[in-house]
Design an enzyme around this catalytic site. Structure first.
Site, PDB file in Angstrom:
ATOM      1  N   ASP A   1      35.544 -24.544   1.120  1.00 56.51           N
ATOM      2  CA  ASP A   1      33.926 -23.716   0.454  1.00 56.51           C
ATOM      3  C   ASP A   1      34.929 -22.979  -1.578  1.00 56.51           C
ATOM      4  OD1 ASP A   1      31.973 -22.015   1.434  1.00 56.51           O
ATOM      5  OD2 ASP A   1      32.175 -21.181  -0.968  1.00 56.51           O
TER       6      ASP A   1
ATOM      7  N   SER B   1      35.863 -26.793  -5.468  1.00 56.72           N
ATOM      8  CA  SER B   1      33.860 -27.345  -6.310  1.00 56.72           C
ATOM      9  C   SER B   1      32.962 -28.838  -5.800  1.00 56.72           C
ATOM     10  CB  SER B   1      34.495 -26.597  -7.559  1.00 56.72           C
ATOM     11  OG  SER B   1      32.212 -26.719  -7.581  1.00 56.72           O
TER      12      SER B   1
ATOM     13  N   ASN C   1      26.474 -28.353   2.746  1.00 53.80           N
ATOM     14  CA  ASN C   1      25.807 -27.344   3.101  1.00 53.80           C
ATOM     15  C   ASN C   1      25.497 -26.658   1.320  1.00 53.80           C
ATOM     16  OD1 ASN C   1      25.015 -24.809   4.765  1.00 53.80           O
ATOM     17  ND2 ASN C   1      26.881 -24.612   3.841  1.00 53.80           N
TER      18      ASN C   1
ATOM     19  N   SER D   1      15.763 -27.998   1.776  1.00 54.06           N
ATOM     20  CA  SER D   1      15.204 -27.232   2.118  1.00 54.06           C
ATOM     21  C   SER D   1      13.813 -27.427   2.387  1.00 54.06           C
ATOM     22  CB  SER D   1      15.982 -26.400   0.937  1.00 54.06           C
ATOM     23  OG  SER D   1      14.637 -25.014   0.723  1.00 54.06           O
TER      24      SER D   1
ATOM     25  N   TYR E   1      15.942 -25.524  -8.137  1.00 53.61           N
ATOM     26  CA  TYR E   1      16.510 -25.575  -6.571  1.00 53.61           C
ATOM     27  C   TYR E   1      15.671 -26.311  -6.490  1.00 53.61           C
ATOM     28  CZ  TYR E   1      17.360 -24.234  -2.325  1.00 53.61           C
ATOM     29  OH  TYR E   1      17.843 -23.567  -0.861  1.00 53.61           O
TER      30      TYR E   1
ATOM     31  N   LYS F   1      16.602 -30.376  -4.242  1.00 55.18           N
ATOM     32  CA  LYS F   1      16.398 -30.284  -2.830  1.00 55.18           C
ATOM     33  C   LYS F   1      15.814 -31.756  -2.556  1.00 55.18           C
ATOM     34  CE  LYS F   1      19.432 -26.738  -1.584  1.00 55.18           C
ATOM     35  NZ  LYS F   1      21.174 -27.664  -0.818  1.00 55.18           N
TER      36      LYS F   1
HETATM   37  N1  LIG Z   1      19.577 -19.579   3.824  1.00 52.42           N
HETATM   38  C1  LIG Z   1      18.492 -20.683   4.067  1.00 52.42           C
HETATM   39  O1  LIG Z   1      17.480 -19.980   4.816  1.00 52.42           O
HETATM   40  C2  LIG Z   1      17.688 -21.809   3.413  1.00 52.42           C
HETATM   41  C3  LIG Z   1      17.574 -22.941   3.390  1.00 52.42           C
HETATM   42  C4  LIG Z   1      16.887 -23.674   2.746  1.00 52.42           C
HETATM   43  C5  LIG Z   1      18.220 -24.395   2.298  1.00 52.42           C
HETATM   44  N2  LIG Z   1      18.945 -23.251   2.561  1.00 52.42           N
HETATM   45  C6  LIG Z   1      20.993 -24.002   1.852  1.00 52.42           C
HETATM   46  O2  LIG Z   1      21.253 -24.462   3.050  1.00 52.42           O
HETATM   47  C7  LIG Z   1      22.969 -24.480   2.127  1.00 52.42           C
HETATM   48  C8  LIG Z   1      23.756 -22.982   2.976  1.00 52.42           C
HETATM   49  O3  LIG Z   1      23.303 -21.638   1.679  1.00 52.42           O
HETATM   50  P1  LIG Z   1      24.056 -20.622   2.995  1.00 52.42           P
HETATM   51  O4  LIG Z   1      22.390 -20.106   2.719  1.00 52.42           O
HETATM   52  O5  LIG Z   1      23.889 -20.696   3.910  1.00 52.42           O
HETATM   53  O6  LIG Z   1      23.823 -19.625   1.161  1.00 52.42           O
HETATM   54  P2  LIG Z   1      25.531 -19.058   1.671  1.00 52.42           P
HETATM   55  O7  LIG Z   1      25.219 -17.999   0.533  1.00 52.42           O
HETATM   56  O8  LIG Z   1      25.683 -18.112   2.247  1.00 52.42           O
HETATM   57  O9  LIG Z   1      26.516 -20.670   1.487  1.00 52.42           O
HETATM   58  C9  LIG Z   1      26.672 -21.056   0.296  1.00 52.42           C
HETATM   59  C10 LIG Z   1      27.936 -21.581   0.553  1.00 52.42           C
HETATM   60  O10 LIG Z   1      28.214 -22.989  -0.571  1.00 52.42           O
HETATM   61  C11 LIG Z   1      29.490 -22.632  -0.962  1.00 52.42           C
HETATM   62  N3  LIG Z   1      29.456 -22.800  -2.723  1.00 52.42           N
HETATM   63  C12 LIG Z   1      28.645 -22.610  -3.435  1.00 52.42           C
HETATM   64  N4  LIG Z   1      28.699 -23.803  -4.994  1.00 52.42           N
HETATM   65  C13 LIG Z   1      29.722 -24.005  -4.337  1.00 52.42           C
HETATM   66  C14 LIG Z   1      31.248 -25.506  -4.398  1.00 52.42           C
HETATM   67  N5  LIG Z   1      30.498 -25.595  -5.540  1.00 52.42           N
HETATM   68  N6  LIG Z   1      31.887 -26.072  -4.126  1.00 52.42           N
HETATM   69  C15 LIG Z   1      31.678 -25.837  -2.663  1.00 52.42           C
HETATM   70  N7  LIG Z   1      31.148 -24.921  -2.037  1.00 52.42           N
HETATM   71  C16 LIG Z   1      30.074 -23.838  -2.770  1.00 52.42           C
HETATM   72  C17 LIG Z   1      29.245 -21.086  -1.219  1.00 52.42           C
HETATM   73  O11 LIG Z   1      30.672 -20.212  -1.792  1.00 52.42           O
HETATM   74  C18 LIG Z   1      29.087 -20.189   0.256  1.00 52.42           C
HETATM   75  O12 LIG Z   1      29.884 -19.603   0.841  1.00 52.42           O
HETATM   76  C19 LIG Z   1      22.641 -24.251   0.889  1.00 52.42           C
HETATM   77  O13 LIG Z   1      22.070 -25.830   0.438  1.00 52.42           O
HETATM   78  C20 LIG Z   1      20.710 -23.363   0.825  1.00 52.42           C
HETATM   79  O14 LIG Z   1      20.657 -24.266  -0.514  1.00 52.42           O
HETATM   80  C21 LIG Z   1      19.468 -22.747   2.950  1.00 52.42           C
END
Ligand SMILES: NC(=O)c1ccc[n+]([C@@H]2O[C@H](COP(=O)([O-])OP(=O)(O)OC[C@H]3O[C@@H](n4cnc5c(N)ncnc54)[C@H](O)[C@@H]3O)[C@@H](O)[C@H]2O)c1
Length: 316
Positions: free
Chosen positions: A36, A71, A98, A153, A166, A170
């Site tokens: 992360d 990253s 993720n 997503s 976005y 996805k």
């Molecule tokens: N929460 C939802 O309902 C939802 C819906 C559709 C898709 N998603 C997808 O699920 C995944 C997780 O998202 P979440 O909801 O847990 O959000 P979140 O923001 O809580 O977690 C995402 C994590 O990714 C890390 N991150 C971001 N850029 C990064 C990079 N360049 N390198 C390494 N780490 C990085 C962030 O620091 C964060 O801890 C994402 O891909 C998001 O698009 C989430």
């Protein structure tokens, strides 16, 4: 065969869904690399804290994990995190892509930075880790039980404003997943994607009605991210028969998407098309596609494009 003893890399494993995936994989006995960058929801900054604290949580529970704070958006960094997993634990069996960011973007108002940051994390990052893992798998040869789980997503499968870029990144994740499934099966790799819905900080900036819909509930809370991780565990499990598919996951509901489908056909009977002939033949083709769309709260039947969109054009 089980997940126990396997090596898993979870990108973005420091918060939200990724944290739950890392904890679930470790609880199932996997050795986990918790990656992360610790940046903001819109892709700025960095902080080693989230990855390190999840590793500490796993260790406290008796599991095995190491942190990586690179990253995924950096091509060399993404390769280094996969190589680091192999150096630390001897192999990589499960890759959970993720990490993701979300930026508001509508046509006419988006910036190059919106595109560059979103595409770099959500699309290039997924490509890079898969490329690095595949390089290792090609070198070591076929082995049963390898799995890639990518995070698409619902917005990627039903693109929606105001998160156009976005949504597109996805959709790209879904396409990459299908390509990987076709390409890597001979090496024992299954590749699937999830389209999750859960309460995380990604909801920041979402419309108030969506935030309300995702609020904690008494008893079974379908919006808790832990439910999505069970689907990730299933897709990672060597007994899972699926590859090249996209699963919607919300609470205790699981949805299986159909791919784009060349459902309708018109022909000009061996003659070169003309605009007139196309107008005539396409009169038989539907203007709208009737489908199931996934949103917080479950799936809904919808026409795409909607009647509102067609009316906006018709009523000018
Ligand atoms: N929460 C939802 O309902 C939802 C819906 C559709 C898709 N998603 C997808 O699920 C995944 C997780 O998202 P979440 O909801 O847990 O959000 P979140 O923001 O809580 O977690 C995402 C994590 O990714 C890390 N991150 C971001 N850029 C990064 C990079 N360049 N390198 C390494 N780490 C990085 C962030 O620091 C964060 O801890 C994402 O891909 C998001 O698009 C989430």
């Amino acid at each position: 065969m089980s997940i126990a003893g396997k090596v898993a890399l979870v990108t973005g494993g420091g918060r939200g869904l990724g944290r739950e995936h890392a904890l679930a994989l470790a609880a199932a006995g996997a050795k986990v690399v918790v990656n992360d960058l610790g940046g903001s929801n819109t892709g700025e900054g960095g902080d080693a804290g989230p990855a390190q604290s999840v590793v500490a949580e796993i260790e406290e529970l008796g599991g095995i994990a190491i942190a990586d704070t690179r990253s995924v958006a950096d091509w060399a960094g993404a390769h280094a995190m996969v190589d680091g997993a192999i150096a630390a634990f001897g192999d990589i069996d499960i890759l959970v892509n993720n990490a993701g960011i979300s930026r508001i973007s509508v046509f006419g108002e988006m910036s190059e930075q919106d595109w560059d940051l979103s595409a770099a994390v959500n699309f290039k990052g997924v490509t890079a880790t898969m490329n690095a893992a595949a390089a290792h798998w090609r070198k070591t040869g076929p082995k049963k039980g390898r799995a890639i789980i990518n995070t698409a997503s619902p917005a990627g499968l039903h693109p929606m404003p105001p998160i156009n870029i976005y949504s597109a990144t996805k959709a790209a994740v879904a396409a990459l997943t299908i390509s990987a499934a076709l390409e890597l099966a001979p090496l024992g790799v299954r590749a699937n994607a999830i389209a999750p819905m859960a309460r995380t900080r990604m909801l920041e900036g979402a419309p108030p009605e969506m935030i309300e819909m995702m609020a904690p509930r008494e008893g079974f809370d379908p919006n808790s991210p832990e439910h999505v991780s069970q689907v990730v565990l299933f897709l990672a499990s060597p007994n899972c028969p699926f590859t090249g598919r996209v699963f919607g996951t919300w609470g205790d509901d699981l949805y299986l998407f159909n791919e784009w489908s060349a459902a309708h056909h018109a022909s000009n009977g061996g003659q070169k098309w003309t605009v007139d002939a196309l107008e005539k033949a396409s009169a038989e083709l539907p203007r709208q596609d009737h489908r199931w769309t996934l949103f917080p709260g479950g799936r809904f039947e919808a026409d795409m494009p909607s009647a509102d969109v067609l009316n906006a054009l018709a009523n000018l």
